[in-house]
Motif scaffolding. Structure first.
Motif, PDB file in Angstrom:
ATOM      1  N   SER A 256       0.824  -1.209   0.000  1.00 28.25           N
ATOM      2  CA  SER A 256       0.000   0.000   0.000  1.00 28.25           C
ATOM      3  C   SER A 256       0.858   1.259   0.000  1.00 28.25           C
ATOM      4  O   SER A 256       0.580   2.225  -0.718  1.00 28.25           O
ATOM      5  CB  SER A 256      -0.920  -0.020   1.224  1.00 28.25           C
ATOM      6  OG  SER A 256      -1.679   1.166   1.300  1.00 28.25           O
ATOM      7  N   LYS A 257       1.923   1.234   0.772  1.00 26.03           N
ATOM      8  CA  LYS A 257       2.793   2.408   0.905  1.00 26.03           C
ATOM      9  C   LYS A 257       3.538   2.712  -0.388  1.00 26.03           C
ATOM     10  O   LYS A 257       3.678   3.876  -0.782  1.00 26.03           O
ATOM     11  CB  LYS A 257       3.786   2.168   2.045  1.00 26.03           C
ATOM     12  CG  LYS A 257       4.734   3.318   2.307  1.00 26.03           C
ATOM     13  CD  LYS A 257       5.659   2.990   3.465  1.00 26.03           C
ATOM     14  CE  LYS A 257       6.652   4.130   3.717  1.00 26.03           C
ATOM     15  NZ  LYS A 257       7.566   3.786   4.834  1.00 26.03           N
ATOM     16  N   THR A 258       4.027   1.677  -1.066  1.00 20.36           N
ATOM     17  CA  THR A 258       4.853   1.885  -2.260  1.00 20.36           C
ATOM     18  C   THR A 258       4.032   2.105  -3.522  1.00 20.36           C
ATOM     19  O   THR A 258       4.571   2.579  -4.525  1.00 20.36           O
ATOM     20  CB  THR A 258       5.787   0.679  -2.480  1.00 20.36           C
ATOM     21  OG1 THR A 258       5.012  -0.528  -2.549  1.00 20.36           O
ATOM     22  CG2 THR A 258       6.782   0.557  -1.339  1.00 20.36           C
ATOM     23  N   GLU A 259       2.736   1.777  -3.496  1.00 20.50           N
ATOM     24  CA  GLU A 259       1.915   1.910  -4.692  1.00 20.50           C
ATOM     25  C   GLU A 259       1.680   3.368  -5.057  1.00 20.50           C
ATOM     26  O   GLU A 259       1.497   3.712  -6.230  1.00 20.50           O
ATOM     27  CB  GLU A 259       0.580   1.191  -4.493  1.00 20.50           C
ATOM     28  CG  GLU A 259      -0.270   1.128  -5.748  1.00 20.50           C
ATOM     29  CD  GLU A 259      -1.517   0.284  -5.564  1.00 20.50           C
ATOM     30  OE1 GLU A 259      -2.175  -0.014  -6.579  1.00 20.50           O
ATOM     31  OE2 GLU A 259      -1.830  -0.086  -4.412  1.00 20.50           O
ATOM     32  N   LYS A 260       1.707   4.250  -4.059  1.00 21.52           N
ATOM     33  CA  LYS A 260       1.374   5.651  -4.292  1.00 21.52           C
ATOM     34  C   LYS A 260       2.347   6.329  -5.254  1.00 21.52           C
ATOM     35  O   LYS A 260       1.941   7.154  -6.067  1.00 21.52           O
ATOM     36  CB  LYS A 260       1.337   6.398  -2.955  1.00 21.52           C
ATOM     37  CG  LYS A 260       0.281   5.867  -2.001  1.00 21.52           C
ATOM     38  CD  LYS A 260       0.362   6.553  -0.645  1.00 21.52           C
ATOM     39  CE  LYS A 260      -0.656   5.968   0.335  1.00 21.52           C
ATOM     40  NZ  LYS A 260      -0.543   6.587   1.694  1.00 21.52           N
ATOM     41  N   ASN A 261       3.635   6.008  -5.135  1.00 20.40           N
ATOM     42  CA  ASN A 261       4.641   6.650  -5.980  1.00 20.40           C
ATOM     43  C   ASN A 261       5.451   5.623  -6.765  1.00 20.40           C
ATOM     44  O   ASN A 261       6.662   5.755  -6.919  1.00 20.40           O
ATOM     45  CB  ASN A 261       5.579   7.506  -5.120  1.00 20.40           C
ATOM     46  CG  ASN A 261       4.845   8.634  -4.412  1.00 20.40           C
ATOM     47  OD1 ASN A 261       4.200   9.459  -5.041  1.00 20.40           O
ATOM     48  ND2 ASN A 261       4.919   8.649  -3.085  1.00 20.40           N
ATOM     49  N   CYS A 262       4.769   4.602  -7.268  1.00 19.97           N
ATOM     50  CA  CYS A 262       5.464   3.515  -7.962  1.00 19.97           C
ATOM     51  C   CYS A 262       5.757   3.897  -9.411  1.00 19.97           C
ATOM     52  O   CYS A 262       4.842   4.205 -10.186  1.00 19.97           O
ATOM     53  CB  CYS A 262       4.611   2.243  -7.907  1.00 19.97           C
ATOM     54  SG  CYS A 262       5.322   0.868  -8.834  1.00 19.97           S
TER      55      CYS A 262
ATOM     56  N   HIS B 176       0.243  -3.948  -8.980  1.00 20.30           N
ATOM     57  CA  HIS B 176       1.342  -3.572  -8.095  1.00 20.30           C
ATOM     58  C   HIS B 176       1.665  -4.583  -7.001  1.00 20.30           C
ATOM     59  O   HIS B 176       2.831  -4.743  -6.629  1.00 20.30           O
ATOM     60  CB  HIS B 176       1.029  -2.219  -7.428  1.00 20.30           C
ATOM     61  CG  HIS B 176       2.106  -1.745  -6.501  1.00 20.30           C
ATOM     62  ND1 HIS B 176       3.302  -1.220  -6.948  1.00 20.30           N
ATOM     63  CD2 HIS B 176       2.188  -1.754  -5.137  1.00 20.30           C
ATOM     64  CE1 HIS B 176       4.064  -0.898  -5.914  1.00 20.30           C
ATOM     65  NE2 HIS B 176       3.411  -1.211  -4.804  1.00 20.30           N
TER      66      HIS B 176
ATOM     67  N   ASN C  56      -2.487  11.069   9.771  1.00 19.41           N
ATOM     68  CA  ASN C  56      -1.954  11.888   8.692  1.00 19.41           C
ATOM     69  C   ASN C  56      -1.588  13.295   9.155  1.00 19.41           C
ATOM     70  O   ASN C  56      -1.183  14.132   8.355  1.00 19.41           O
ATOM     71  CB  ASN C  56      -2.963  12.007   7.554  1.00 19.41           C
ATOM     72  CG  ASN C  56      -3.157  10.697   6.834  1.00 19.41           C
ATOM     73  OD1 ASN C  56      -2.214   9.919   6.740  1.00 19.41           O
ATOM     74  ND2 ASN C  56      -4.363  10.448   6.334  1.00 19.41           N
TER      75      ASN C  56
END
Length: 540
Positions: free
Chosen positions: A181-187, A230, A500
């Motif tokens: 989930s964390k890496t999908e945002k800026n993949c 992803h 956040n």
């Protein structure tokens, strides 16, 4: 006049002789430039190509070659089985043993330690407070298997798996979901059209996968093949076969453009623990013009030497046969998988097929799913080597089948490396018995290769449920109902806002009539359980 006519005849004869001689020299030059002129110990007709055919299964060997053994076959009892195998009176058993002994040497030694009382408590803790294991620790048996052609050497001592630091207390499933989930945002690979390079001829693209040129090459033709989704572990059989076919198309595209590049390689590391630079599932694909990369070239040369010393017999066929005799193989169509007895690291599976066909890809897929879904081993590395695309020499002993080797790399949450100086510069320290690994692969093939199996039907049902749930959540999001201040959904939203750094004031609605009161989502607990079940089933 007579002399002139004679001179013309002589000139004509000489011209013809020069042409014949020139043709002969040109032909000889072509032979030298196009054929392998090394001396052969057998004729070309005597060479045997690779085959996955097996005369007998393990049950036959168990009955006819190892019948006197009462102990279960394992790496610890392998030397006893080999000794019995050698003494067998059955001609076929003896013949197979000779193949085994020509390739492998098995050695078993013992080592003793003295455990002082001040250290015994800690050692017992490492051994799970198992008194029997403590006795084994005081007198340990180490088995070494050595391949006399490839020079691979593996050391087995089951107690070494109990060493501190080899396990992790962190929940691997939660880690994977959070990492994905964390890496999908800026993949970069998710946005491959804009954030990856292209080969000079463009991309090879299909429904589920696509290629990109590697920005940091290790060969002239070096690219990535990647899934269009992803999550590092969630890919179906259809997506996987599509992924592999895209890689094959890239190999052929490059070879069509530049014929000298004909040695194909595919490397794939899963997760940072296995040294993957991107979480998004992808593999390295490359072609070399001279030879295979180091270790595989060494294995190829070993196969050639074996053929030269064994009347043209195929090394890889015999390798598969001796593993089958020990019950270490499983087959799917035209492809076979071996629990390799000289593995590089834990759980190594060595898959072979004459060509890179669908059975070859499916068997690899079922192996990966066994690692992920059955053994919960999420970090792994594999290397695939394929037959030379277009041979420039005559058939020889060095013709290799399609080969893939895959190992596991330990808990994905562990910070400890699974590779030490011993593996880098000496032999492979292996903690997992190959005889226990093959059963998982067999079970995976049986359960996952059957169309419309119970597992597949369940997966379809769960997928339908998750789609319905996603539609409900989307409708709820569009409706954007006010919070009552106490519902579970409101509390989750409030926690997310705090996390956040954007804490928002959540005001309960003004008191309204009973009919106008906002109700929390029904069966929110069931929804959570459904999401968890979906995540588990999708991995299968």
């Amino acid at each position: 006049m007579a002399g002139a006519r004679m001179n013309k005849k002589l000139f004509g004869i000489g011209l013809i002789a020069v042409c014949v001689a020139s043709f002969g020299w040109v032909r000889l030059l072509m032979i030298f430039s196009s054929y392998d002129v090394r001396p052969r110990l057998v004729s070309i007709d005597g060479l045997q190509s690779f085959s996955t055919y097996k005369d007998h299964d393990f049950e036959w060997y168990q009955k006819n070659c190892f019948g006197a053994m009462t102990e279960k076959l394992s790496i610890s009892t392998l030397d006893d089985y080999v000794a019995l195998w050698k003494r067998s009176s059955n001609p076929y058993c003896r013949n197979t043993y000779e193949k085994f002994s020509s390739i492998y040497a098995v050695n078993k030694v013992s080592g003793q330690i003295v455990v002082p009382e001040t250290f015994q408590v800690k050692l017992l803790k490492w051994l799970g407070n198992n008194e029997e294991l403590l006795k084994e620790a005081k007198l340990q048996f180490i088995t070494t298997v050595y391949n006399q052609y490839t020079h691979e050497s593996s050391i087995f001592n089951p107690l070494r798996s109990k060493r501190p630091g080899l396990t992790s207390d962190e929940d691997a499933d939660s880690y994977i979901e959070e990492l994905s989930s964390k890496t999908e945002k800026n993949c970069d690979l998710c946005e491959y059209k804009y954030k990856t390079a292209e080969d000079t001829f463009g991309r090879i693209e299909s429904e589920h996968s696509v290629t990109a040129a590697n920005a940091f090459k290790y060969d002239s033709y070096h690219a990535l093949v990647m899934f269009k989704t992803h999550h590092p572990l969630l890919f179906s059989e259809e997506q996987f076969v599509d992924f592999m076919n895209t890689a094959m198309k890239w190999f052929m595209k490059v070879h069509t453009m530049d014929k000298q590049y004909r040695f194909p390689h595919l490397m794939w590391d899963s997760l940072p623990k296995a040294s993957a630079s991107q979480v998004h599932p992808h593999a390295q694909i490359s072609l070399n013009s001279i030879r295979y990369y180091g270790l595989m070239e060494h294995i190829k040369q070993a196969g050639m030497r074996y053929g030269q010393e064994h009347d043209g017999q195929n090394y890889f066929s015999h390798l598969l046969q001796v593993h089958s005799a020990l019950g270490l193989t499983t087959t799917l169509g035209n492809a076979s998988a071996m629990a390799y007895i000289t593995p590089k690291k834990d759980h190594e599976i060595f898959i072979v097929s004459k060509t890179p066909n669908t059975d070859f890809f499916r068997l690899l897929y079922y192996t990966i799913r066994a690692f992920i879904d059955d053994l919960h081993l999420y970090a792994w590395s594999l290397a695939m080597f394929l037959p030379e695309l277009e041979p420039w020499s005559t058939p020889d002993y060095d013709d290799i089948p399609a080969i893939v080797r895959i190992i596991t790399r330990g808990p994905p949450t562990s910070s400890r490396s699974d590779i030490s100086g011993l593996e880098l510069f000496g032999a492979s320290n292996v903690n997992i018995d190959p005889f226990s690994v093959i059963q998982h692969i067999e079970n995976s093939v049986k359960s996952r290769s059957q169309p419309q199996s119970e597992h597949n039907l369940k997966q379809q049902k769960i997928q339908q449920q998750i789609e319905e749930l996603q539609q409900q959540l989307e409708q709820q999001k569009q409706a954007d109902p006010p919070c009552d201040g106490e519902s579970e959904m409101c509390k989750l939203n409030e926690d997310a806002a705090k996390e956040n750094g954007k804490e928002q004031e959540v005001k309960p609605p003004e008191k309204a009539g009973k009919e106008e009161a906002v109700k929390p989502p029904e069966k929110s607990g069931d929804a959570k359980e459904l999401v968890k079940e979906v995540q588990h089933v999708q991995r299968r």
